[in-house]
Each structure stands twice: as C-alpha cells, then as structure tokens.
Design a protein around this motif. Structure first.
Motif, PDB file in Angstrom:
ATOM      1  N   GLU A   1       0.829  -1.204   0.000  1.00  6.36           N
ATOM      2  CA  GLU A   1       0.000   0.000   0.000  1.00  6.36           C
ATOM      3  C   GLU A   1       0.867   1.259   0.000  1.00  6.36           C
ATOM      4  N   THR A   2       1.927   1.240   0.786  1.00  6.02           N
ATOM      5  CA  THR A   2       2.831   2.383   0.818  1.00  6.02           C
ATOM      6  C   THR A   2       3.520   2.559  -0.532  1.00  6.02           C
ATOM      7  N   CYS A   3       3.875   1.450  -1.187  1.00  2.43           N
ATOM      8  CA  CYS A   3       4.484   1.539  -2.518  1.00  2.43           C
ATOM      9  C   CYS A   3       3.511   2.143  -3.528  1.00  2.43           C
ATOM     10  N   ALA A   4       2.235   1.792  -3.418  1.00  2.00           N
ATOM     11  CA  ALA A   4       1.223   2.388  -4.284  1.00  2.00           C
ATOM     12  C   ALA A   4       1.142   3.892  -4.057  1.00  2.00           C
ATOM     13  N   ASP A   5       1.202   4.307  -2.793  1.00  2.20           N
ATOM     14  CA  ASP A   5       1.178   5.735  -2.475  1.00  2.20           C
ATOM     15  C   ASP A   5       2.421   6.434  -3.035  1.00  2.20           C
ATOM     16  N   GLN A   6       3.566   5.755  -2.967  1.00  2.00           N
ATOM     17  CA  GLN A   6       4.801   6.336  -3.495  1.00  2.00           C
ATOM     18  C   GLN A   6       4.680   6.598  -4.997  1.00  2.00           C
ATOM     19  N   ILE A   7       4.144   5.625  -5.725  1.00  3.27           N
ATOM     20  CA  ILE A   7       4.013   5.799  -7.166  1.00  3.27           C
ATOM     21  C   ILE A   7       3.058   6.946  -7.490  1.00  3.27           C
ATOM     22  N   GLU A   8       2.019   7.107  -6.700  1.00  2.00           N
ATOM     23  CA  GLU A   8       1.112   8.239  -6.896  1.00  2.00           C
ATOM     24  C   GLU A   8       1.878   9.558  -6.765  1.00  2.00           C
ATOM     25  N   LEU A   9       2.798   9.619  -5.798  1.00  3.43           N
ATOM     26  CA  LEU A   9       3.623  10.813  -5.636  1.00  3.43           C
ATOM     27  C   LEU A   9       4.576  10.987  -6.813  1.00  3.43           C
ATOM     28  N   TYR A  10       5.128   9.866  -7.313  1.00  7.92           N
ATOM     29  CA  TYR A  10       6.031   9.948  -8.467  1.00  7.92           C
ATOM     30  C   TYR A  10       5.306  10.513  -9.681  1.00  7.92           C
ATOM     31  N   VAL A  11       4.067  10.068  -9.887  1.00  6.93           N
ATOM     32  CA  VAL A  11       3.288  10.546 -11.025  1.00  6.93           C
ATOM     33  C   VAL A  11       3.001  12.044 -10.879  1.00  6.93           C
ATOM     34  N   GLU A  12       2.665  12.457  -9.670  1.00  7.82           N
ATOM     35  CA  GLU A  12       2.410  13.883  -9.433  1.00  7.82           C
ATOM     36  C   GLU A  12       3.671  14.701  -9.681  1.00  7.82           C
ATOM     37  N   GLN A  13       4.820  14.180  -9.246  1.00  5.18           N
ATOM     38  CA  GLN A  13       6.082  14.885  -9.457  1.00  5.18           C
ATOM     39  C   GLN A  13       6.385  15.029 -10.949  1.00  5.18           C
ATOM     40  N   ALA A  14       6.077  13.977 -11.718  1.00  9.32           N
ATOM     41  CA  ALA A  14       6.337  14.010 -13.158  1.00  9.32           C
ATOM     42  C   ALA A  14       5.475  15.050 -13.861  1.00  9.32           C
ATOM     43  N   GLU A  15       4.335  15.371 -13.272  1.00  3.49           N
ATOM     44  CA  GLU A  15       3.418  16.326 -13.899  1.00  3.49           C
ATOM     45  C   GLU A  15       3.604  17.742 -13.380  1.00  3.49           C
ATOM     46  N   ALA A  16       4.494  17.907 -12.408  1.00  2.79           N
ATOM     47  CA  ALA A  16       4.690  19.216 -11.792  1.00  2.79           C
ATOM     48  C   ALA A  16       5.421  20.164 -12.742  1.00  2.79           C
ATOM     49  N   ASP A  17       5.153  21.451 -12.585  1.00  3.64           N
ATOM     50  CA  ASP A  17       5.818  22.475 -13.372  1.00  3.64           C
ATOM     51  C   ASP A  17       6.107  23.667 -12.452  1.00  3.64           C
ATOM     52  N   PRO A  18       7.382  23.869 -12.085  1.00  7.31           N
ATOM     53  CA  PRO A  18       8.557  23.155 -12.569  1.00  7.31           C
ATOM     54  C   PRO A  18       8.719  21.791 -11.891  1.00  7.31           C
ATOM     55  N   ARG A  19       9.400  20.906 -12.568  1.00  8.93           N
ATOM     56  CA  ARG A  19       9.645  19.571 -12.035  1.00  8.93           C
ATOM     57  C   ARG A  19      10.813  19.631 -11.055  1.00  8.93           C
TER      58      ARG A  19
END
Length: 202
Positions: free
Chosen positions: A57-75
């Motif tokens: 479950e924590t790994c799933a939460d981590q990936i959600e954060l990774y996806v958000e980081q990839a979409e951030a501007d600026p990254r």
C-alpha cells in the motif's frame, strides 16, 4: 550504444535507454506497484536504503507521488522505473528497480538507484548511473551530481567510483533506523570531470 535522452521539459515524460536497460516514468498500475514492492518491500534489497521496508500500500502511495512529481511544473526531480530492454515496449515493460535524480539548487541533483535482488551482479547499477549522468549533464544541463552510500555497501561504492564520482567525506550519524545511527559516504561528480557515456576523462 549511447544512452538516448528523452524529453526533459517540465511535466514532460522521460524515456532513457542504455545498452540493456530503459528508464521510464512510473505508471500507477498494479504491475508497477508490484514491481516497486519487490524492491522496497524486500528487507535485503532495501538494506541500504534510507527507510524501513515498505508494504504494498505504501508503494502504491509512493508511485502516486512519483506521477504527481512528473506532472509538476517546474519539475523538482525524477523518480523513474528501470526496465530491461526486450521485445516488449520499454514504456510499459515490468520494472526491475528505480532510478532517482532529486534536483537541488545551483544546477545540482542527488543521484540514486535500487534494484530487485535477483538482478544484482549484472552491471545494471553501473548502466543506470551512466544513463543518469548522461541525462543530468547533457540534457538537463546540471553542473554537480551528489550520491550517498552506506560505508558497508561496497558494491555501490565501486559503482560510483567507476563512474568517476569523488569521495568528499564521511557524514557521521547521517541516518537513524531501527534505533541505530548510520554513517554515509558522500560522493560527487562535476560536469567538467564527467567523461561522457564511454567514461573517457581528461
């Protein structure tokens, strides 16, 4: 085969390739969550990572954060999935580990990686490091890369030294886990010292 940088615009998807590996964005899919859990949930694979082994479950939460980081501007950084190049489309192949560039100030970043235990000993960590250096210096235009290693992690020390990283010193009691303090070795590599993907310096 020279690493091929992908797009590096803020919020842009990244796909990097080396001779045997592809490094791509994480997807919030069951396959990617399972793959991350195979690394972060394995006490041996996570032995030198700066956190306790994580549940799925924590790994799933981590990936959600990774996806958000990839979409951030600026990254602010790159938390990427490492896959083996094969007949599968590299953008969707099952990850065997992670590759990290956390961006800092003054054109700097911290580099890191972690691999599934059954893939150790194949030179993948060296290839990941080479591809990340290529991406950091040539595509992102960074000037300095830093990396930390546990003094007991001889394999990572060899990888960083082979890539040209210089030992800056030992950080005493840099991390506390399970009630124990651990030291870290701090390494760095500057763009003028980097010899490119073939490692030729000077």
């Amino acid at each position: 085969m020279e690493p091929e940088p992908g797009p590096a615009e803020p919020g842009g998807a990244v796909l990097l390739t080396g001779p045997r590996l592809a490094i791509r964005e994480f997807h919030h899919t069951p396959a990617d969550v399972d793959a991350l859990y195979a690394v972060f949930g394995d006490p041996e694979a996570a032995r030198y990572l700066p956190f306790e082994p994580r549940d799925r479950e924590t790994c799933a939460d981590q990936i959600e954060l990774y996806v958000e980081q990839a979409e951030a501007d600026p990254r602010t950084g790159y938390r990427l999935a490492v896959t083996v190049l094969a007949d599968d489309e590299p953008a969707y192949a099952t990850p065997i580990g992670t590759a990290v560039l956390d961006l800092g100030d003054h054109r700097s970043a911290t580099l890191g990686y972690a691999l599934r235990r059954d893939t150790w000993g194949r030179g993948y960590a060296s290839e990941i490091t080479s591809v990340l250096c290529e991406f950091a210096f040539r595509t992102l235009g960074l000037h300095r890369l830093a990396a930390r290693a546990d003094p007991a992690n001889a394999a990572s020390v060899r990888v960083l030294t082979k890539a040209g990283f210089q030992l800056e010193g030992r950080i005493r009691h840099d991390l506390q886990l399970r009630g124990t303090w651990y030291d870290s070795l701090l390494f760095s590599l500057l763009e003028p010292e980097w010899g490119g993907p073939d490692g030729e310096r000077g």
